[in-house]
Scaffold this active site. Structure first.
Site, PDB file in Angstrom:
ATOM      1  N   GLU A  93      35.040  50.701  28.969  1.00  0.00           N
ATOM      2  CA  GLU A  93      36.385  51.261  29.481  1.00  0.00           C
ATOM      3  C   GLU A  93      36.692  52.343  28.598  1.00  0.00           C
ATOM      4  OE1 GLU A  93      38.962  48.243  32.152  1.00  0.00           O
ATOM      5  OE2 GLU A  93      39.645  48.432  30.052  1.00  0.00           O
ATOM      6  N   GLU A 133      34.551  45.667  36.732  1.00  0.00           N
ATOM      7  CA  GLU A 133      35.790  44.902  36.634  1.00  0.00           C
ATOM      8  C   GLU A 133      36.768  44.917  37.382  1.00  0.00           C
ATOM      9  OE1 GLU A 133      37.752  45.064  32.768  1.00  0.00           O
ATOM     10  OE2 GLU A 133      35.942  45.401  31.797  1.00  0.00           O
ATOM     11  N   ASP A 185      49.985  27.158  31.785  1.00  0.00           N
ATOM     12  CA  ASP A 185      50.250  26.968  30.230  1.00  0.00           C
ATOM     13  C   ASP A 185      51.243  27.983  29.927  1.00  0.00           C
ATOM     14  OD1 ASP A 185      48.893  29.637  30.302  1.00  0.00           O
ATOM     15  OD2 ASP A 185      46.932  28.511  30.052  1.00  0.00           O
ATOM     16  N   ASN A 227      50.650  35.217  32.180  1.00  0.00           N
ATOM     17  CA  ASN A 227      49.598  35.672  32.886  1.00  0.00           C
ATOM     18  C   ASN A 227      49.642  37.149  33.237  1.00  0.00           C
ATOM     19  OD1 ASN A 227      48.132  33.106  33.172  1.00  0.00           O
ATOM     20  ND2 ASN A 227      49.432  32.509  34.768  1.00  0.00           N
TER      21      ASN A 227
END
Length: 445
Positions: free
Chosen positions: A158, A266, A277, A281
């Site tokens: 990237e 990607e 958890d 996210n």
């Protein structure tokens, strides 16, 4: 081309030759850089009766494994050369090809930062280029000696901004003289290491988000960056200004403009907004595309459609980022668990989700189509069309005609024009043709 002068050429001027449908490689990829760490952390995976993650991805049809490598990441025992060797060996044991992703940093290198490895920080530009070359060459020589040479190599990850910088510089102008020197050093390192190797890795350069790709490669080309084979790009709807139509147009234009293979190296998509958890996210409904609900079925459909879009636009594959980064007892530097478990290819009990089978889905495969114009003694001939995104391409003189070959969706309607000078394409007749179902030659008047 002049759209008002649209002329239909099919079927009178089409001669089908029957080129092979699969005469080039297509990539169904998975970045499995986290897998060794996940196994050490007690992660459990299942796909039918299979529980080994490398075998799971191979059996589900993934034919390319991507793995990252940092220069000297003292903060983690993973993504170093020893860890990479384990991943490559496991992937090759399953019959898969490997893409090695050089980050050229001691930490994450991405669209927002390209931090120089500590050992190279005080060097001059010339000495940094030498260090980058030697590191690339030596790493690949080590892998070659162990029969672990990858089939593809990313020279940078990237690399939207200038590489080997002392601080994040996302929006700072690139010194292209310096940048080109560094990229060409890395490219040379790959070529020199593989000179006596049976495996000759293809070289990829990688830019994040489609809106940045064409301008970056335009500047790189002007600066003299050369010798690479593949344009890699990241597409995440959360961080991109483009939807699928913009992604398609970018793939189309850079493929034809720069004459390189294109891979969406990607991407990612959530299957739920629920968390397993306390780690934050990264993906969810806040970044979802309207056509793809945040659900297991929506994730699977997203993967099918982004692959079909890539094929239709002239690209050659898609790599999903970290589909096995599930939640475990282990901690990152930020929290316990994973920032990606809701975008993995496994549910919270470790069972493979429908997206795991995206390589096995039904696709419309491109066919090789050759455009031909009679050679009447003209010095040159150029072609452009909607399938090139309006990019002009030079036709090649061959056996009494000028020809140009493209891989296109069979049975699709396209518009094409041609002229003896590139400038003449603006006023060329717009000719409507249908791509033959099995490929072939389209002779243009």
């Amino acid at each position: 081309m002049k759209p008002k002068n649209l002329i239909s050429l099919l079927p009178a001027l089409v001669l089908a030759i029957g080129f092979p449908v699969h005469a080039r490689d297509y990539w169904f990829g998975a970045d499995l850089s986290y897998v060794n760490e996940m196994k050490d952390c007690g992660a459990r995976y299942s796909y039918g009766t299979q529980t080994d993650p490398y075998a799971i991805f191979a059996r589900s049809g993934h034919n390319l494994v991507r793995v990252r490598i940092w220069v000297d990441a003292k903060w983690t025992p993973y993504s170093n050369l020893a860890d990479v060797e384990k991943t490559i060996a496991a992937a090759k044991a399953q019959g898969q090809k490997v893409l090695l992703d050089f980050h050229y940093s001691d930490d994450w290198a991405d669209g927002g930062k390209q931090l120089v490895p500590a050992a190279w920080a005080g060097l001059s530009d010339d000495d940094q280029a030498k260090a980058l070359y030697q590191y690339t060459r030596d790493t690949l020589n080590t892998l070659k000696a162990k029969n672990l040479m990858p089939e593809m190599v990313q020279v940078g990850n990237e690399t939207n901004g200038e590489i080997l910088r002392t601080q994040p510089e996302e929006h700072v102008a690139i010194n292209w003289a310096r940048n080109a020197k560094l990229f060409n050093a890395g490219i040379k390192g790959v070529r020199d290491a593989s000179a006596d190797s049976t495996i000759k890795p293809e070289i990829m350069l990688h830019v994040a988000q489609p809106e940045n790709v064409e301008p970056w490669f335009e500047q790189a080309t002007k600066a003299g960056v050369t010798g690479y084979d593949i344009i890699g790009l990241s597409y995440y709807s959360k961080w991109s200004k483009e939807d699928f139509s913009g992604l398609s147009e970018t793939i189309r234009r850079v493929h034809y403009r720069f004459g390189k293979a294109v891979v969406v190296v990607e991407t990612g998509y959530a299957f739920t907004d629920d968390a397993a958890d306390s780690a934050h996210n990264l993906l969810g409904s806040d970044s979802a595309l309207k056509a793809y609900p945040v659900s297991p079925a929506g994730q699977a459909l997203y993967m099918h459609d982004i692959m079909q879009l890539t094929l239709d636009a002239g690209g050659q594959g898609v790599v999903y980022w970290e589909p096995a980064w599930v939640s475990t007892k282990c901690r990152t530097r930020w929290a316990q668990g994973s920032d990606w478990e809701n975008a993995a290819f496994f549910d919270y009990k470790g069972k493979a989700l429908p997206a795991m089978d995206w390589p096995k889905a039904s696709y419309v495969w491109p066919v090789e189509t050759r455009f031909a114009v009679a050679d009447k003694g003209q010095a040159a001939q150029y072609l452009s069309g909607d399938f090139t995104g309006g990019v002009p391409v030079a036709m090649l003189r061959e056996g009494g005609r000028f020809v140009y070959s493209a891989w296109l969706r069979p049975d699709s309607d396209i518009v094409v024009g041609h002229a003896e000078a590139e400038a003449g394409l603006d006023t060329a007749e717009a000719l409507q043709v249908k791509v033959p179902k099995t490929g072939g030659v389209i002779t243009l008047p």
